[in-house]
Design an enzyme around this catalytic site. Structure first.
Site, PDB file in Angstrom:
ATOM      1  N   ASP A  86      -0.459  -9.668  -4.544  1.00  0.00           N
ATOM      2  CA  ASP A  86       0.769  -8.871  -4.714  1.00  0.00           C
ATOM      3  C   ASP A  86       0.428  -7.505  -5.314  1.00  0.00           C
ATOM      4  O   ASP A  86       1.141  -7.005  -6.187  1.00  0.00           O
ATOM      5  CB  ASP A  86       1.791  -9.614  -5.583  1.00  0.00           C
ATOM      6  CG  ASP A  86       3.203  -9.052  -5.437  1.00  0.00           C
ATOM      7  OD1 ASP A  86       3.378  -8.019  -4.759  1.00  0.00           O
ATOM      8  OD2 ASP A  86       4.119  -9.638  -6.024  1.00  0.00           O
ATOM      9  N   ASN A 116       8.262  -2.837   2.108  1.00  0.00           N
ATOM     10  CA  ASN A 116       9.240  -2.196   1.202  1.00  0.00           C
ATOM     11  C   ASN A 116       8.764  -0.813   0.772  1.00  0.00           C
ATOM     12  O   ASN A 116       8.633  -0.502  -0.401  1.00  0.00           O
ATOM     13  CB  ASN A 116       9.523  -3.074  -0.021  1.00  0.00           C
ATOM     14  CG  ASN A 116       8.285  -3.383  -0.848  1.00  0.00           C
ATOM     15  OD1 ASN A 116       7.180  -3.460  -0.315  1.00  0.00           O
ATOM     16  ND2 ASN A 116       8.454  -3.564  -2.137  1.00  0.00           N
ATOM     17  N   ALA A 145       8.204  -2.711 -11.872  1.00  0.00           N
ATOM     18  CA  ALA A 145       7.620  -4.058 -11.760  1.00  0.00           C
ATOM     19  C   ALA A 145       6.553  -4.075 -10.675  1.00  0.00           C
ATOM     20  O   ALA A 145       6.810  -3.663  -9.542  1.00  0.00           O
ATOM     21  CB  ALA A 145       8.713  -5.078 -11.447  1.00  0.00           C
ATOM     22  N   LEU A 176       0.818  -1.226   0.000  1.00  0.00           N
ATOM     23  CA  LEU A 176       0.000   0.000   0.000  1.00  0.00           C
ATOM     24  C   LEU A 176       0.843   1.263   0.000  1.00  0.00           C
ATOM     25  O   LEU A 176       0.315   2.367   0.039  1.00  0.00           O
ATOM     26  CB  LEU A 176      -0.997  -0.012   1.160  1.00  0.00           C
ATOM     27  CG  LEU A 176      -1.990  -1.191   1.126  1.00  0.00           C
ATOM     28  CD1 LEU A 176      -3.045  -1.044   2.218  1.00  0.00           C
ATOM     29  CD2 LEU A 176      -2.654  -1.353  -0.228  1.00  0.00           C
ATOM     30  N   HIS A 231      10.608 -13.494  -0.554  1.00  0.00           N
ATOM     31  CA  HIS A 231      10.652 -13.257  -1.995  1.00  0.00           C
ATOM     32  C   HIS A 231      11.841 -14.068  -2.482  1.00  0.00           C
ATOM     33  O   HIS A 231      12.991 -13.738  -2.187  1.00  0.00           O
ATOM     34  CB  HIS A 231      10.838 -11.767  -2.291  1.00  0.00           C
ATOM     35  CG  HIS A 231      10.926 -11.469  -3.761  1.00  0.00           C
ATOM     36  ND1 HIS A 231       9.980 -10.704  -4.414  1.00  0.00           N
ATOM     37  CD2 HIS A 231      11.819 -11.840  -4.699  1.00  0.00           C
ATOM     38  CE1 HIS A 231      10.305 -10.616  -5.689  1.00  0.00           C
ATOM     39  NE2 HIS A 231      11.419 -11.289  -5.890  1.00  0.00           N
TER      40      HIS A 231
END
Ligand code: DOR
Length: 449
Positions: A309, A99, A327, A63, A184
């Protein structure tokens, strides 16, 4: 007993099968199942003709709050807009990735983010904490903090600056605590070795060539070796290859598996030809062999969780020529309609969907009080109309960047109401305010001694 709310006559997806039954709600929790036609109720919600799923969970969203040190980016995404998108799409709870900029890697930033949710989040929110090579000593304390869904490790680099790529550091992360760690999984060294592939530009489909099958599979083999060695449970996020899915079936004692709606829905090379930069994500959309393997792994139970995702970027960032294309794809608002279309097409049952998007995430992350329709659990419901036929349009998207890779897709099945702890927060594409989302709770966290 007087109920605050009775959901009347829906086809209810219970942990033990589907039943047509009433659901009585008191003080935000499920209080009774069965024939409640004679019971007193402040409010009755007619659910005849509709299916009632446990409040669905998207365990994988970005978010973007905070962004460049500021809360509430009005251009791309924020906690207020992303959680509004969630309830519009039938999602009751999201787990938000760390992140951001700055990244959520310490207790102070976690506390700020937790405080920011109050009065701004439309759905319930669990918070990931990012692992770095510098915060390993603090991870045991961080994973025990209230509202933390998991530690997230980027073992290969993606959006943002979080990265723990070498075996010694990964092993130290695994030895730091006890809860399941989320990964990941792409091998950073192979990504770097293949960097010449990305230097010359080219079609978007080269993205899957650069971040190839072996990049993901090697990452997962390394992580499984370390997980076996240390005994630390692992959750491999967005598994995208046939090779990893059959490999992971051998590690079910320590590993759980997430697959993304994108990898179940989009196939290379068509996705790149049709969507260009709007098909670029990490790990990439791959060819039909992997897509079919993902469905086989849904069918045989290898997959624990399906997530979106949801990773918004500006149109400008998505339209940059490859390899400068950002990405990540939006998805929190579209995951339920798209998965309902898969149900209508006969690819999975509503019960399996509830397993993958409610019971599964609750089990994998130790989510407290959610994930199943049963007495005492939070009264979270995703109420869907399997007879609806709708087109997904960008006009419907609440995330400010405003695009979806699923625009134009016609789906059979649509979320008609979202109920969060006994409150109807979305009905017929309208949110009903004020924002009432709460930080999600996890078993064994936030304990005060
Ligand atoms: O495509 C992706 N986008 N994959 C990730 O791992 C991160 C995400 C993002 O944050 O943009």
């Amino acid at each position: 007993m007087i109920f605050d709310l009775v959901l009347v006559g829906g086809r209810v997806v219970l942990p033990w099968g589907e039943e047509t039954t009433d659901i009585g709600v008191r003080q935000g929790r499920i209080a009774a199942l069965g024939d409640l036609s004679r019971a007193g109720a402040e409010r009755r919600l007619d659910c005849r003709g509709l299916h009632i799923l446990p409040g669905l969970i998207d365990a994988h969203v970005h978010l973007r709050d905070p962004f460049n040190g500021v809360w509430g980016d009005a251009q791309v995404e924020s906690i207020p807009t992303g959680t509004k998108a969630a309830i519009l799409g039938g999602i009751c709870t999201v787990f938000d990735m760390p992140n951001t900029s700055p990244a959520i890697t310490d207790s102070a930033r976690l506390a700020e983010k937790r405080a920011y949710l109050s009065g701004r989040a439309w759905c319930d929110v669990g918070l990931y904490v990012g692992a770095t090579k510098r915060n390993i000593a603090n991870l045991a304390a961080l994973e025990a903090e209230a509202n933390v869904c998991a530690i997230k490790v980027f073992a290969g680099s993606s959006t943002g600056d979080l990265l723990v790529e070498d075996d010694a550091s990964l092993e130290a992360v695994m030895r730091s605590g006890v809860r399941r760690v989320c990964y990941h999984s792409e091998d950073e060294y192979r990504l770097q070795a293949r960097a010449p592939l990305v230097s010359g530009g080219g079609p978007h489909a080269l993205h899957a060539e650069w971040r190839d099958v072996e990049t993901a599979f090697l990452g997962t083999r390394r992580l499984m070796a370390l997980a076996r060695k240390t005994g630390r449970p692992a959750h491999i996020l967005h598994v995208s290859t046939a090779e990893e899915l059959s490999y992971l079936a051998e590690f079910r004692d320590i590993a759980t598996v997430e697959v993304l709606v994108n990898h179940l829905t989009q196939v290379a090379p068509e996705a790149y030809e049709r969507l260009g930069g709007y098909a670029v994500m990490n790990p990439p959309i791959r060819d039909r062999r992997h897509h079919d393997a993902a469905w086989a792994a849904i069918a045989d139970g290898t997959v624990d969780v399906v997530g979106s995702d949801h990773a918004p970027h500006s149109r400008e960032a998505k339209e940059r020529p490859w390899p400068k294309t950002a990405a990540g794809l939006t998805g929190v608002q579209t995951i339920v309609p798209v998965m309902l279309e898969h149900v209508s097409a006969g690819r999975l049952s509503l019960s399996r969907l509830a397993d993958l998007m409610a019971a599964g995430p609750a089990r994998v992350y130790g989510l407290a009080g959610k994930g199943r329709i049963a007495a005492g659990f939070d009264a979270d419901f995703t109420i869907v109309d399997m007879g609806a036929r709708r087109e997904i349009t960008e006009a419907w998207i609440a995330t400010p960047c405003g695009w979806t890779p699923f625009a134009g897709m016609v789906v059979r099945g649509w979320p008609r109401m979202t109920v969060l702890r006994g409150r109807v927060v979305m009905r017929e594409d309208e949110v009903i305010g004020p924002p009432s989302g709460m930080p999600a709770r996890f078993v064994g966290t936030g304990v005060r001694h």
